[in-house]
Design a protein around this motif. Structure first.
Motif, PDB file in Angstrom:
ATOM      1  N   HIS A 149      50.341  30.193  15.022  1.00  0.00           N
ATOM      2  CA  HIS A 149      49.870  28.811  14.890  1.00  0.00           C
ATOM      3  C   HIS A 149      49.546  28.241  16.255  1.00  0.00           C
ATOM      4  O   HIS A 149      50.215  28.509  17.234  1.00  0.00           O
ATOM      5  N   GLN A 150      48.535  27.366  16.306  1.00  0.00           N
ATOM      6  CA  GLN A 150      48.193  26.652  17.522  1.00  0.00           C
ATOM      7  C   GLN A 150      49.013  25.374  17.607  1.00  0.00           C
ATOM      8  O   GLN A 150      49.444  24.832  16.583  1.00  0.00           O
ATOM      9  N   PRO A 151      49.242  24.832  18.796  1.00  0.00           N
ATOM     10  CA  PRO A 151      49.976  23.588  18.936  1.00  0.00           C
ATOM     11  C   PRO A 151      49.296  22.449  18.172  1.00  0.00           C
ATOM     12  O   PRO A 151      48.075  22.331  18.178  1.00  0.00           O
ATOM     13  N   ARG A 182      52.870  20.070  23.127  1.00  0.00           N
ATOM     14  CA  ARG A 182      53.437  21.361  22.763  1.00  0.00           C
ATOM     15  C   ARG A 182      52.918  22.432  23.710  1.00  0.00           C
ATOM     16  O   ARG A 182      51.812  22.347  24.222  1.00  0.00           O
ATOM     17  N   ASP A 230      51.222  25.768  25.239  1.00  0.00           N
ATOM     18  CA  ASP A 230      50.114  26.640  24.889  1.00  0.00           C
ATOM     19  C   ASP A 230      50.680  28.035  24.641  1.00  0.00           C
ATOM     20  O   ASP A 230      51.018  28.759  25.567  1.00  0.00           O
ATOM     21  N   THR A 231      50.768  28.403  23.355  1.00  0.00           N
ATOM     22  CA  THR A 231      51.444  29.635  22.994  1.00  0.00           C
ATOM     23  C   THR A 231      50.722  30.868  23.513  1.00  0.00           C
ATOM     24  O   THR A 231      51.331  31.823  23.962  1.00  0.00           O
ATOM     25  N   LYS A 248      57.345  23.292  14.142  1.00  0.00           N
ATOM     26  CA  LYS A 248      57.378  23.185  15.605  1.00  0.00           C
ATOM     27  C   LYS A 248      57.787  24.508  16.250  1.00  0.00           C
ATOM     28  O   LYS A 248      57.265  24.903  17.292  1.00  0.00           O
ATOM     29  N   ASP A 296      55.289  27.292  17.223  1.00  0.00           N
ATOM     30  CA  ASP A 296      54.462  27.150  18.413  1.00  0.00           C
ATOM     31  C   ASP A 296      55.081  27.823  19.643  1.00  0.00           C
ATOM     32  O   ASP A 296      54.475  27.801  20.719  1.00  0.00           O
TER      33      ASP A 296
END
Length: 492
Positions: free
Chosen positions: A8-10, A15, A17-18, A55, A58
Motif C-alpha cells: 500500500h502507498q501512504p 506517512r 515513503d515505503t 497504517k 505503510d
C-alpha cells in the motif's frame, strides 16, 4: 519469502515513503529506530483495529520486526492478531533466529498454525517449533496441513550437524518425460507456492534427480524442443545426511542459487539456497571465533548469566589446570629467582610476546586449514613458513628488547654496563626462542587436531597461550640459571 514489498502507498503526507524505505534498507542494510518508535506508538494508541492495520501496512516489515523488541508480550500478541498472515510471515522472515525463538511462543495458536502453513520454509518452521513448549508444540503440529507437517517431520529427522536440517522443501520439480511446453505449465502451477524458481529440478519417474534447468534456458527454449536438450545433467548435489562442516567449503565454491539435497536413494528431498549457505558459513565462523576465545559455544548480548557461565567454564577449568602447571614450573625455579630477584620483573614481558605470536600463528593456520584439499606438503610448508616468520619477528623484537632493556637495567639496577647488557641479552635470547617455539606450536597443534578429525578451532587462543607460557617460563629461567648464575655468578 526472499523478495518482499509493501503493498500500500501512504495515505497521507506524514506517512513514510515505503518504497524509499525498502530501497534504503536494501542499500544500507540497517533499521531506522525512528520508524520502529512510530510503530510502537501506533500499537499503544487507541486507534480502531481497522485503522491501525491500515497504517501498519505503510511500514516495511523490517521496521515492524524491530518494533517487536520494544513491545510488551501482550502488545505483541495484539499486533500479531491484527496482522494478516502474509504480513506476519514477512515480518518473521525479517527477524533473526534469536528474535523468532523469543516471539513465536507468544503467538496465539491459531496465528502460529497459519504462519507455518502459509509457506514458511520447513527448516525455519522446525526451529520455531523447537522454541515452544511440548504441549503447545504437539497442538500446533496436529493442526498443521498434512504436507507442511510432513515437510517439518522430514527436516526434523536430521540432526543440527547434518545439512538436511537446514534444507527447504521450497523448489520447482519437473518430470523428465515432460516437454518444454509442459514444463512451462508446471512452472506456472508451482510458482504460486514456491519462490525458488530460478532453478528447476528434473526428476525421473521414481523421484531420482536427473538434472536441473536454468529458468532462462526454459524461457528461451522452443516449445517443440525436447526437454533433455536444456537439462544440465552434471549439476552439483549433496546428500541430506552429510555433515555441514565437511561440505561447507564445497558449497561455498558453487555460485548456484540453490543446490539439490538427496536422500540415500538419490531422490530429491529439498534444496539448500545461496542464502542458507551464507548463513551456515557465518554461523561456522562465529563458532570458530567462539572456540578461538575459549568458549564452548557462541553467545550474544541477551545471554543469561547461567548460559554465559556454562559456555565459558569448561575451558576455564582446563586452563586453570594448565596454569597450575606453569605456576609449578615457576616454583621449580624459585632458587633462581631468590638469587637474582630482578629477573622476575621481565617474566611477563616474555610471556606476553610469546602468547601474542602463538595466537597470530594460530589465526593464520586456522584460515589456511579451511581448505580441505590442502596436502601434507603444503601443511609442512605452512609450519616452515610460520616458524621462519616467528624467528624473524623474534630476532627483531629480541634485538630491540636487548638494546632497550640494557639501558633500562643499567639505570634502574646497580649493575655495570656489561652486566646490564648480559642480563638484557638473556631476555632478548629468551624472547627469540619463545617466539619461535610459539609460532611452531600455533601451527602444529591445529594441524594435529585436524589430522585426528577434531575441529582445529578447538586449539583455542587461551590453550595455545597457556602452552606457550609454559615453554617461555622454562626457556627464560633455564637461560637465567645457565648464563647469569652458573657462568657469570650473579646473585651469589
Amino acid at each position: 519469502m526472499d523478495d518482499r514489498k509493501v503493498t500500500h502507498q501512504p495515505a497521507a503526507e506524514n506517512r513514510p515513503d515505503t518504497r524509499s524505505r525498502a530501497r534504503e534498507l536494501e542499500d544500507h542494510g540497517k533499521i531506522d529506530r525512528h520508524y520502529a518508535a512510530e510503530i510502537v506508538g501506533l500499537v499503544r494508541s487507541s486507534l480502531a483495529p481497522a485503522v491501525l492495520k491500515d497504517k501498519l501496512e505503510d511500514y516495511h516489515e523490517n521496521d515492524i520486526a524491530e518494533a517487536f523488541n520494544d513491545l510488551h508480550p501482550a502488545e505483541r500478541a495484539r499486533l500479531a492478531t491484527l496482522l494478516d498472515t502474509d504480513q506476519l510471515t514477512d515480518i518473521f522472515e525479517s527477524m533473526d533466529e534469536e528474535q523468532r525463538d523469543r516471539f513465536f511462543p507468544e503467538l496465539p495458536v491459531k496465528k502460529a498454525v497459519a504462519l507455518l502453513n502459509k509457506g514458511m520454509d520447513a527448516d525455519t518452521a522446525a526451529k520455531l517449533l523447537r522454541s515452544t513448549g511440548p504441549v503447545r508444540r504437539d497442538l500446533i503440529v496436529e493442526l498443521l496441513d498434512p504436507e507442511v507437517r510432513e515437510d517439518i517431520r522430514l527436516v526434523s529427522s536430521f540432526t543440527e550437524e547434518q545439512i538436511g536440517s537446514h534444507m527447504t522443501t521450497n523448489y520447482i520439480e519437473i518430470p523428465s518425460s515432460a516437454s518444454v511446453k509442459e514444463a512451462m505449465r508446471l512452472l506456472k502451477q508451482q510458482a504460486a507456492e514456491n519462490d525458488n524458481i530460478q532453478t528447476l529440478y528434473v526428476l525421473d519417474k521414481d523421484g531420482t534427480l536427473a538434472g536441473a534447468i536454468d529458468l532462462k534456458d526454459l524461457i528461451i527454449a522452443r516449445s517443440s524442443q525436447p526437454l533433455s536438450d536444456i537439462v544440465a545433467q552434471n549439476y552439483p548435489y549433496i546428500y541430506a545426511n552429510e555433515q555441514i562442516d565437511e561440505i561447507l567449503d564445497e558449497l561455498k565454491d558453487y555460485s548456484e542459487d540453490s543446490i539439490p539435497v538427496l536422500d540415500n536413494d538419490n531422490q530429491l528431498v529439498g534444496v539448500i539456497t545461496g542464502s542458507d549457505v551464507l548463513a551456515l558459513y557465518q554461523e561456522e565462523m562465529e563458532e570458530d571465533y567462539a572456540r578461538l576465545a575459549g568458549l564452548s559455544a557462541q553467545e550474544d548480548l541477551n545471554e543469561t548469566l547461567f548460559r554465559s557461565v556454562k559456555k565459558r567454564i569448561p575451558w576455564l577449568c582446563v586452563l586453570l589446570f594448565l596454569a597450575m602447571g606453569v605456576s609449578s614450573v615457576v616454583g621449580i625455579f624459585e632458587p633462581v629467582v631468590a638469587k637474582l630477584t630482578m629477573v622476575a620483573a621481565f617474566q611477563s614481558l616474555i610471556l606476553d610476546m610469546s602468547g601474542n605470536v602463538g595466537t597470530q600463528s594460530l589465526a593464520v593456520s586456522l584460515r589456511v586449514l579451511t581448505d580441505d584439499e590442502l596436502t601434507w606438503n603444503q601443511k609442512l610448508y605452512l609450519v616452515f613458513k610460520e616458524t621462519r616468520t616467528g624467528a624473524a619477528n623474534g630476532f627483531i623484537i629480541g634485538l630491540f628488547s636487548c638494546l632497550v632493556m640494557g639501558v633500562y637495567i643499567y639505570v634502574a639496577y646497580p649493575y655495570d654496563f656489561a652486566t646490564s647488557y648480559a642480563i638484557s641479552g638473556v631476555i632478548g635470547l629468551s624472547m627469540l626462542i619463545s617466539m619461535v617455539v610459539s609460532s611452531l606450536f600455533g601451527t602444529v597443534i591445529p594441524i594435529l587436531f585436524q589430522a585426528v578429525h577434531v575441529d582445529p578451532a578447538t586449539a583455542s587462543g587461551p590453550l595455545i597461550t597457556t602452552i606457550n607460557d609454559l615453554t617461555a617460563v622454562l626457556t627464560y629461567y633455564t637461560l637465567v640459571f645457565v648464563f647469569l648464575i652458573q657462568v657469570m655468578h650473579l646473585g651469589g
